[in-house]
Write a protein that holds these residues in place. Structure first.
Motif, short mmCIF file in Angstrom:
data_model
loop_
_atom_site.label_atom_id
_atom_site.label_comp_id
_atom_site.label_asym_id
_atom_site.label_seq_id
_atom_site.Cartn_x
_atom_site.Cartn_y
_atom_site.Cartn_z
N LEU A 190 0.83 -1.21 0.00
CA LEU A 190 0.00 0.00 0.00
C LEU A 190 0.86 1.26 0.00
O LEU A 190 0.58 2.23 -0.73
CB LEU A 190 -0.93 0.00 1.21
N PHE A 191 1.92 1.26 0.81
CA PHE A 191 2.81 2.42 0.84
C PHE A 191 3.54 2.61 -0.48
O PHE A 191 3.68 3.73 -0.97
CB PHE A 191 3.82 2.28 1.99
N ILE A 192 4.01 1.50 -1.05
CA ILE A 192 4.70 1.59 -2.35
C ILE A 192 3.75 2.10 -3.43
O ILE A 192 4.10 2.96 -4.25
CB ILE A 192 5.30 0.22 -2.73
N VAL A 193 2.53 1.55 -3.43
CA VAL A 193 1.53 2.00 -4.41
C VAL A 193 1.23 3.48 -4.22
O VAL A 193 1.10 4.24 -5.20
CB VAL A 193 0.24 1.16 -4.28
N PHE A 194 1.12 3.91 -2.95
CA PHE A 194 0.86 5.32 -2.69
C PHE A 194 1.98 6.21 -3.23
O PHE A 194 1.72 7.24 -3.87
CB PHE A 194 0.71 5.55 -1.18
N VAL A 195 3.24 5.82 -2.98
CA VAL A 195 4.38 6.62 -3.45
C VAL A 195 4.40 6.67 -4.97
O VAL A 195 4.56 7.74 -5.58
CB VAL A 195 5.70 6.06 -2.90
N ILE A 196 4.22 5.50 -5.62
CA ILE A 196 4.24 5.46 -7.09
C ILE A 196 3.07 6.24 -7.67
O ILE A 196 3.22 7.01 -8.63
CB ILE A 196 4.23 3.99 -7.57
N TRP A 197 1.89 6.05 -7.09
CA TRP A 197 0.70 6.75 -7.55
C TRP A 197 0.87 8.26 -7.43
O TRP A 197 0.60 9.01 -8.38
CB TRP A 197 -0.50 6.27 -6.77
N SER A 198 1.34 8.71 -6.28
CA SER A 198 1.53 10.15 -6.07
C SER A 198 2.57 10.71 -7.02
O SER A 198 2.39 11.79 -7.61
CB SER A 198 1.95 10.43 -4.62
N ALA A 199 3.68 9.97 -7.19
CA ALA A 199 4.73 10.43 -8.09
C ALA A 199 4.21 10.52 -9.52
O ALA A 199 4.52 11.49 -10.26
CB ALA A 199 5.93 9.49 -8.02
N TYR A 200 3.42 9.54 -9.93
CA TYR A 200 2.87 9.54 -11.29
C TYR A 200 1.93 10.73 -11.49
O TYR A 200 2.04 11.48 -12.48
CB TYR A 200 2.14 8.23 -11.55
N VAL A 201 0.99 10.94 -10.56
CA VAL A 201 0.01 12.02 -10.70
C VAL A 201 0.71 13.37 -10.70
O VAL A 201 0.40 14.25 -11.52
CB VAL A 201 -1.04 11.95 -9.57
N TYR A 202 1.65 13.56 -9.76
CA TYR A 202 2.36 14.83 -9.70
C TYR A 202 3.18 15.08 -10.95
O TYR A 202 3.29 16.22 -11.43
CB TYR A 202 3.25 14.88 -8.46
N THR A 203 3.78 14.02 -11.51
CA THR A 203 4.57 14.16 -12.75
C THR A 203 3.68 14.60 -13.90
O THR A 203 4.05 15.49 -14.70
CB THR A 203 5.28 12.84 -13.09
N VAL A 204 2.50 13.99 -13.99
CA VAL A 204 1.55 14.38 -15.04
C VAL A 204 1.14 15.84 -14.88
O VAL A 204 1.06 16.60 -15.87
CB VAL A 204 0.31 13.45 -15.01
N VAL A 205 0.92 16.25 -13.64
CA VAL A 205 0.53 17.64 -13.38
C VAL A 205 1.66 18.60 -13.78
O VAL A 205 1.43 19.65 -14.41
CB VAL A 205 0.17 17.83 -11.89
N ILE A 206 2.89 18.23 -13.42
CA ILE A 206 4.04 19.09 -13.74
C ILE A 206 4.20 19.25 -15.24
O ILE A 206 4.39 20.36 -15.77
CB ILE A 206 5.33 18.52 -13.11
N ILE A 207 4.11 18.12 -15.97
CA ILE A 207 4.27 18.16 -17.43
C ILE A 207 3.13 18.97 -18.06
O ILE A 207 3.33 19.74 -19.02
CB ILE A 207 4.31 16.73 -18.01
N GLY A 208 1.92 18.81 -17.48
CA GLY A 208 0.77 19.52 -18.02
C GLY A 208 0.81 21.02 -17.79
O GLY A 208 0.13 21.78 -18.49
N THR A 209 1.57 21.47 -16.80
CA THR A 209 1.63 22.91 -16.48
C THR A 209 2.93 23.56 -16.95
O THR A 209 3.23 24.70 -16.56
CB THR A 209 1.48 23.12 -14.96
N LEU A 210 3.71 22.86 -17.77
CA LEU A 210 4.95 23.45 -18.29
C LEU A 210 4.64 24.69 -19.12
O LEU A 210 3.76 24.66 -20.00
CB LEU A 210 5.69 22.44 -19.18
#
Length: 739
Positions: free
Chosen positions: A148-168
């Motif tokens: 669950l913790f690993i999934v949370f870290v990967i999920w958060s990293a993925y969502v935040y990365t998508v947000v960062i790329i989308g707001t470039l």
């Protein structure tokens, strides 16, 4: 027939008895229903709390968060109140419900659980899944939490990365895009680390109500703190490193590092917190902790600086995220401080030729513990800062007014302790009269329920001094068998691996025949001892190894303090509730009379005020309850008019048992199979047990070095996976050997 006639001629007595039984059944039903409602509510709150962390990184979570802050900003505490309600209140609310749950459960419910036989089945907490990795032995339930913790870290990293790329920014240069990606990525990684920090301090609250609720003692929960600590510091290190790279590329590294902003995060405070965190992290790694334990202990006291400067860095708003877990830790730490201020009488000291000492401490009758408990011991003649954990080697049924631990000389501190009670090291074993030892004790801590009593079949696997808690288990079972108290174990196998035969007298310190005469008629007990570094028995085998004894002077009213989180449920619950209410009151007064009138705006300063409120509420409101608790303890001690005489009587009984040790040793020898020059073959051992005991639950408790735990866990996993239909289900339980 006479009984029937009596009841027939006394119908009122018969009806009263039936009425009492009906009331008892109704009471049990009500308690069960109340516990179910509390447990269901706690699960709902916890699952919602976990779901919050998964939702926050998403657009949906961002909208919910915005709606929440808009709806609660006008509440009692403004933006602080919004964040505290969102991130800290769920943990505190579960803690309140846990207090009620423990109060409702009571001792009667525990006794009922000890009498209840269950159908053999697999359990997530006792089924070892990973056994060879860097995390040690990991159960199925623990693996689910890790995933669950690993999934949370990967999920958060993925969502935040998508947000960062989308707001470039589209019209920026490649260098500016690099700065933007690095700084935003650093920010998001820090946010993930912040969420991990929210759970970091919960496992190290030794007497925590939450740990007692789920029946996980501190000595097992500490590994979760270690895992979370590694993950949190890794994320915070990446957080800082990415910012350093970005600022270096921009050409103003020094300016950014030294910045201490009033509105927003204070960079310099974050740098200080990170450096302190890295120092604690590096010195907590296993090679350093194993070889330089004192260095690990001293550097870990820097957690105060880490928390304070983290609060300065993050500001009041962000610090509310981990505030709940930190507040529970402060509650536990203050109670430990109050308990440890009291010095404790050492009733007697016994030194064995193998270099092991047995210390008997004075304790009040109302301080409860079980056979798998442990204490933290400080000896002020050796160090004022060092606290060392030791498993209890006595059963609570051995005596109401004492508690024993076995201490083996394996390091500098234990060597000094033995030297402090002996005239010289080496062969001269004559103890100084009236040895001066000023001891303080924290604890006892341990399982809320004595789970060793919940298995009808037990296998106890020990390595070296790991036999200590099993002596307590064996004594506990024998006492309960003699007194007719709830106790399931009927078949017990002890497997003990030692390096040298001079350690064998440790087992003889348990006087089984004297505790429970004819115990062999009620209990099937086998003992297999493996002496790994001797190929044949020594010439003096069979001779009794004499130990030497010392009886330091016992002063009045110097028994262990009952001010411990695992002690009285009512007082510990009042302590938690009063401190929390005090925190709310102080925060309200601060907001009304200081922050709003004087327009206090710096984030770091408001974070400092938040920390001060947390500390002040525990010291004042919680301290008031602790004072009343202490007065209650002293009144109880005064009522026990014959307390000192009882201690003397218990000590005389202990000495009388020692005087009969020869006959007990012969009885133990008749139950023991000793193998020289070999190690236990767990495949053969568990295979024989499978054929002998059949389709039952078998509790396996291991106390030894990691290699021993790995070997046992691997064999249990293998046996359970390929078990035949009529074979046992083995349940792995470990008792910490290197806390």
């Amino acid at each position: 027939m006479a009984v029937d006639d009596f009841l027939h001629t006394h119908p009122l007595l018969h009806s009263n008895g039936a009425h009492a039984n009906n009331n008892k059944k109704k009471n049990i039903s009500f308690v069960s229903l109340a516990k179910w409602v509390l447990k269901f509510t706690m699960w709902i709150v916890f699952l919602a709390y976990v779901a919050l962390f998964f939702l926050i990184p998403t657009d949906f979570g961002t909208e919910l968060y915005a709606d929440w802050t808009a709806a609660t900003n006008g509440s009692l505490f403004g933006d602080i109140g919004s964040m505290l309600l969102l991130y800290s209140a769920p943990i505190i609310f579960i803690t309140f419900l846990a207090v009620l749950y423990l109060l409702i459960s009571g001792e009667d419910q525990h006794q009922h659980q000890l009498q209840e036989k269950k159908t053999p089945r697999f359990r997530l907490w006792t089924f070892p899944v990973l056994v060879d990795g860097p995390l040690g032995v990991v159960s199925a339930a623990e693996l689910i939490g890790i995933i669950l913790f690993i999934v949370f870290v990967i999920w958060s990293a993925y969502v935040y990365t998508v947000v960062i790329i989308g707001t470039l920014p589209g019209d920026s240069t490649p260098m500016e895009k690099s700065f933007f990606i690095l700084e935003n990525l650093a920010l998001r990684i820090g946010t993930i680390g912040l969420y991990c920090l929210a759970f970091l301090f919960i496992p190290v609250a030794r007497g925590s109500v939450l740990l007692r609720l789920i029946n996980i003692p501190f000595e097992q929960a500490i590994r979760y703190h270690v895992w979370l600590g590694h993950l949190t510091m890794l994320l915070f290190t990446l957080h800082g490193l990415l910012y350093v790279i970005a600022w270096t590329m921009e050409g103003h590294l020094l300016k950014e590092i030294l910045e201490w902003a009033d509105i927003g995060v204070a960079h310099l405070a974050g740098v200080i917190s990170l450096i302190v965190g890295l120092l604690m992290w590096m010195t907590s790694l296993y090679p350093v902790r194993r070889n330089k334990f004192e260095l690990f202990i001293y550097t870990h006291q820097l957690y105060v600086i880490f928390i304070v400067f983290f609060a300065f860095h993050a500001g009041h708003f962000i610090f509310c995220v981990p505030a709940g877990g930190i507040f529970l830790f402060i509650l536990d730490r203050f109670l430990r401080f109050c308990q440890s201020r009291k010095t404790v009488d050492i009733i007697s000291i016994k030194c064995l030729p193998c270099g092991t000492m047995e210390l008997m401490f004075s304790k009040p009758a109302n301080l409860r513990y079980n056979a798998l408990s442990f204490i933290f011991l400080q000896v002020r003649e050796l160090s004022w800062l060092q606290w060392h954990p030791f498993s209890v080697s006595s059963s609570p049924l051995d005596g109401k007014y004492h508690l024993c631990v076995l201490i083996k000389v394996i390091g500098e501190w234990t060597g000094k302790l033995r030297g402090n009670v002996l005239n010289t090291s080496g062969a001269n074993l004559h103890l100084r009269p009236q040895t001066k030892i000023t001891a303080s004790v924290e604890g006892p801590y341990g399982h809320e329920l004595p789970y060793h009593l919940m298995y009808e079949n037990l296998i106890l696997v020990a390595g070296g001094i790991g036999i200590s808690p099993f002596l307590a288990i064996l004594s506990d079972i024998l006492h309960r068998t003699r007194e007719g108290k709830p106790c399931l174990p009927r078949n017990i196998l002890i497997v003990w691996a030692v390096k040298r035969s001079n350690e064998l007298p440790l087992l003889s310190s348990n006087e089984m025949e004297l505790i429970c005469p004819f115990f062999s008629d009620k209990l099937s007990l086998e003992i297999h001892i493996f002496v790994t570094r001797e190929s044949q028995p020594p010439l003096e085998e069979g001779q009794v190894h004499e130990a030497t004894y010392s009886s330091p002077p016992v002063s009045n009213s110097s028994s262990m303090s009952v001010l411990v989180g695992t002690g009285n449920n009512i007082w510990s619950g009042l302590y938690v509730i009063s401190s929390t209410l005090g925190f709310v009151i102080l925060l309200y007064l601060l907001d009304i009379f200081y922050i709003n009138p004087y327009d206090i705006s710096p984030w770091w300063y408001k974070a400092l005020l938040l920390v001060i409120c947390m500390l002040a509420s525990v010291f004042t409101f919680g301290g008031f309850v602790v004072s009343l608790w202490h007065l209650w303890e002293r009144r109880n001690a005064t009522r026990e008019a014959c307390k000192d005489d009882r201690i003397v009587v218990e000590k005389m009984q202990h000495d009388e048992i020692l005087a009969h040790k020869d006959s007990c040793q012969q009885k133990i020898l008749s139950l023991t199979n000793t193998y020289y020059g070999s190690r236990p073959d767990f495949k053969d051992i568990f295979g024989d047990i499978s054929e002998k005991w059949g389709y039952v639950d078998v509790g396996v408790i291991v106390c030894g070095p990691p290699s021993l735990q790995t070997s046992v866990a691997k064999e249990i996993r293998s046996q359970n996976i390929r078990r035949q239909r009529n074979y046992p289900i083995f349940h792995f339980n470990s008792h910490s050997f290197e806390l």
